[in-house]
Design a protein around this motif. Structure first.
Motif, short mmCIF file in Angstrom:
data_model
loop_
_atom_site.label_atom_id
_atom_site.label_comp_id
_atom_site.label_asym_id
_atom_site.label_seq_id
_atom_site.Cartn_x
_atom_site.Cartn_y
_atom_site.Cartn_z
N LYS A 48 0.85 -1.20 0.00
CA LYS A 48 0.00 0.00 0.00
C LYS A 48 0.88 1.24 0.00
N ALA A 49 0.35 2.32 -0.51
CA ALA A 49 1.11 3.56 -0.57
C ALA A 49 1.05 4.30 0.76
N PHE A 50 2.13 4.97 1.09
CA PHE A 50 2.19 5.86 2.25
C PHE A 50 2.03 7.28 1.72
N ARG A 51 0.90 7.92 2.02
CA ARG A 51 0.57 9.21 1.42
C ARG A 51 0.77 10.40 2.35
N HIS A 52 1.42 10.19 3.46
CA HIS A 52 1.61 11.29 4.41
C HIS A 52 3.10 11.52 4.63
N GLN A 53 3.46 12.26 5.67
CA GLN A 53 4.86 12.62 5.88
C GLN A 53 5.52 11.76 6.95
N ALA A 54 6.78 11.46 6.72
CA ALA A 54 7.63 10.83 7.71
C ALA A 54 8.77 11.80 7.99
N VAL A 55 8.91 12.21 9.24
CA VAL A 55 9.91 13.21 9.60
C VAL A 55 10.67 12.76 10.85
N PHE A 56 11.85 13.34 11.04
CA PHE A 56 12.60 13.15 12.27
C PHE A 56 12.12 14.17 13.29
N ASN A 57 11.91 13.72 14.51
CA ASN A 57 11.56 14.61 15.62
C ASN A 57 12.63 14.45 16.68
N ASP A 58 13.48 15.46 16.83
CA ASP A 58 14.60 15.38 17.77
C ASP A 58 14.16 15.55 19.22
N ARG A 59 12.90 15.87 19.46
CA ARG A 59 12.42 16.00 20.83
C ARG A 59 12.03 14.66 21.44
N LEU A 60 11.92 13.62 20.61
CA LEU A 60 11.60 12.30 21.15
C LEU A 60 12.80 11.80 21.96
N LYS A 61 12.54 11.35 23.19
CA LYS A 61 13.64 10.95 24.07
C LYS A 61 13.74 9.43 24.22
N THR A 90 11.36 6.98 22.95
CA THR A 90 10.67 6.14 21.99
C THR A 90 11.33 6.23 20.62
N GLY A 91 11.19 5.18 19.84
CA GLY A 91 11.79 5.16 18.51
C GLY A 91 11.01 5.97 17.50
N GLY A 92 9.71 6.04 17.69
CA GLY A 92 8.88 6.79 16.76
C GLY A 92 7.46 6.84 17.25
N ARG A 100 18.15 9.51 16.79
CA ARG A 100 19.22 8.87 17.57
C ARG A 100 19.23 7.35 17.40
N TYR A 101 18.09 6.74 17.05
CA TYR A 101 18.08 5.30 16.81
C TYR A 101 18.90 4.96 15.57
N LEU A 102 18.86 5.81 14.57
CA LEU A 102 19.66 5.61 13.38
C LEU A 102 21.14 5.74 13.72
N GLU A 103 21.48 6.75 14.52
CA GLU A 103 22.89 6.99 14.87
C GLU A 103 23.44 5.92 15.79
N GLU A 104 22.62 5.45 16.73
CA GLU A 104 23.12 4.53 17.75
C GLU A 104 22.99 3.06 17.36
N HIS A 105 21.90 2.69 16.69
CA HIS A 105 21.65 1.28 16.38
C HIS A 105 21.71 0.95 14.89
N GLY A 106 21.72 1.95 14.03
CA GLY A 106 21.88 1.69 12.61
C GLY A 106 20.58 1.66 11.82
N ARG A 138 7.82 -5.37 18.23
CA ARG A 138 6.74 -4.78 19.05
C ARG A 138 7.29 -3.62 19.86
N PHE A 139 8.53 -3.74 20.32
CA PHE A 139 9.20 -2.69 21.09
C PHE A 139 10.57 -2.46 20.48
N CYS A 140 11.08 -1.23 20.59
CA CYS A 140 12.41 -0.94 20.04
C CYS A 140 13.48 -1.13 21.12
N THR A 141 14.70 -1.31 20.69
CA THR A 141 15.83 -1.46 21.59
C THR A 141 16.06 -0.16 22.35
#
Length: 157
Positions: A20-33, A35-37, A51-57, A99-102
């Motif tokens: 299915k198509a994703f028709r909305h926006q995906a953005v980085f939010n640096d205020r998240l402490k 949670t992954g998203g 930070r999940y990209l930087e720390e876990h890849g 179900r949960f992020c690292t």
């Protein structure tokens, strides 16, 4: 990775795993402490923690995107999109999303030490540990109505 690349990655994952198509926006939010998203119900956008990209890849970020897309697609279809719903759990398994992020290592290290205040009753000798310090002239022991005396403040996790 910039916002445009994130948007393209999210659209690609949505098409590849959900068909299915994703028709909305995906953005980085640096205020998240912690949670992954998160999926925003009102706007249908997805916010991700950089930070999940930087720390876990990249693989961890892809898992988080899959997780949020499960919320997204189920909500738009009018099915159970919350963590406790059967539809959500089965779709997670189907697409291989966690179900949960690292947990982040940086958040674990920044956890503040909490202060504890210790008081003792001069009548019965009972000790009390409280998070907040209080005026001992205004309060008495709940057991024997004796006077309270402040002993010490300690730092504990």
């Amino acid at each position: 990775m910039n916002e445009r690349e994130l948007q393209q990655l999210t659209e690609h994952i949505s098409q590849q795993f959900f068909g299915k198509a994703f028709r909305h926006q995906a953005v980085f939010n640096d205020r998240l402490k912690t949670t992954g998203g998160r999926y925003l119900l009102g706007t249908h956008n997805i916010e991700l923690n950089r930070r999940y990209l930087e720390e876990h890849g990249r693989e961890e970020l892809i898992g988080i995107i899959k997780h949020e897309l499960c919320h997204y697609h189920l909500h738009l279809e009018g099915k159970g999109y919350q963590h406790r719903d059967r539809d959500f759990k089965s779709l997670l398994k189907q697409v291989g999303a966690p179900r949960f992020c690292t947990p982040l290592k940086t958040v674990q290290n920044k956890r503040r030490a909490e202060k504890r205040h210790e008081y003792i009753c001069t009548g019965c000798g009972r000790s009390f540990i409280r998070k907040r310090r209080f005026d001992t002239s205004r309060y008495v022991c709940g057991v024997c109505k004796g006077k309270l005396k402040w002993l010490r403040t300690t730092d504990s996790l």
